[in-house]
Design a protein around this motif. Structure first.
Motif, short mmCIF file in Angstrom:
data_model
loop_
_atom_site.label_atom_id
_atom_site.label_comp_id
_atom_site.label_asym_id
_atom_site.label_seq_id
_atom_site.Cartn_x
_atom_site.Cartn_y
_atom_site.Cartn_z
N HIS A 70 18.25 20.09 -3.16
CA HIS A 70 16.94 19.15 -3.68
C HIS A 70 16.25 17.95 -2.69
CE1 HIS A 70 12.77 17.85 -5.57
NE2 HIS A 70 14.22 16.92 -6.36
N TRP A 71 17.46 16.89 -2.81
CA TRP A 71 17.19 15.92 -2.70
C TRP A 71 17.45 15.62 -0.76
CZ3 TRP A 71 15.03 12.83 -4.88
CH2 TRP A 71 15.38 12.61 -6.11
N HIS A 118 15.32 17.92 0.72
CA HIS A 118 13.65 17.90 1.08
C HIS A 118 13.17 17.42 0.87
CE1 HIS A 118 9.96 20.01 0.44
NE2 HIS A 118 10.06 19.21 -0.53
N TRP A 119 13.50 16.10 0.48
CA TRP A 119 12.79 14.67 0.09
C TRP A 119 13.14 14.34 0.77
CZ3 TRP A 119 9.67 12.47 -3.55
CH2 TRP A 119 9.91 13.01 -5.03
N GLU A 120 14.28 14.21 1.78
CA GLU A 120 14.03 13.38 3.23
C GLU A 120 12.69 13.48 4.07
OE1 GLU A 120 18.19 13.91 4.23
OE2 GLU A 120 19.01 13.05 2.00
N HIS A 121 12.44 15.28 4.03
CA HIS A 121 11.57 15.30 5.02
C HIS A 121 9.95 14.96 4.95
CE1 HIS A 121 14.85 17.64 6.88
NE2 HIS A 121 15.52 18.41 5.95
N LEU A 122 9.85 14.46 3.28
CA LEU A 122 9.01 14.37 2.97
C LEU A 122 8.52 12.97 3.86
CD1 LEU A 122 9.10 15.45 -0.68
CD2 LEU A 122 7.82 16.45 1.27
N PRO A 123 6.76 12.50 3.31
CA PRO A 123 6.42 11.44 4.42
C PRO A 123 7.17 10.10 2.85
CG PRO A 123 4.93 12.22 3.45
CD PRO A 123 5.69 13.39 3.46
N LEU A 127 6.94 7.61 0.08
CA LEU A 127 5.49 7.24 -1.47
C LEU A 127 4.58 7.00 -0.79
CD1 LEU A 127 8.43 7.08 -3.72
CD2 LEU A 127 7.38 8.93 -3.39
N ARG A 147 1.79 8.94 0.83
CA ARG A 147 1.11 10.14 0.21
C ARG A 147 -0.27 10.09 -0.39
NH1 ARG A 147 6.40 12.09 -2.62
NH2 ARG A 147 7.77 11.95 -0.70
N VAL A 199 11.04 8.34 -7.06
CA VAL A 199 10.09 9.93 -6.87
C VAL A 199 8.41 9.33 -6.77
CG1 VAL A 199 11.93 11.48 -6.85
CG2 VAL A 199 10.54 10.53 -9.00
#
Length: 103
Positions: free
Chosen positions: A55-56, A58-63, A65, A68, A96
């Motif tokens: 899960h975490w 996956h969060w590293e690959h998101l732009p 905060l 967004r 998050v």
């Protein structure tokens, strides 16, 4: 177990009674046996840790905060909260949650 008599003595009720007797006889042995319970708990803990790490990752690959999109239905504020700075909810998590303040 009580004996079935009369109208209650049918195939459906006999099968239900047999399942009930089987469950009562076999359920206790697996729950209380530490040779089964302890390894099961260890396997479940390893699985939970692996899911948490995925899960975490996956969060590293998101732009970030701040970059967004904030949709109209997110972070609706009709009045300030009476704690903190008035903008963050009671269960706010800075890792998050992000709120673009109106400028």
């Amino acid at each position: 177990m009580p004996k079935l008599t009369g109208a209650a003595d049918n195939a459906f009720n006999r099968e239900r009674m047999a399942v009930k007797q089987h469950a009562a006889a076999s359920s206790g042995q697996w729950i209380s046996d530490p040779r089964v319970a302890i390894p099961s708990l260890i396997i479940a803990a390893i699985n939970a840790k692996n899911l948490w790490d995925e899960h975490w990752e996956h969060w590293e690959h998101l732009p970030p905060l701040e970059d967004r999109i904030e949709y109209d239905y997110m972070n609706i504020r009709t009045k300030k909260f009476f704690w903190g700075d008035g903008d963050k909810t009671l269960f706010w998590n800075d890792k998050v949650n992000y709120h673009h303040k109106d400028e």
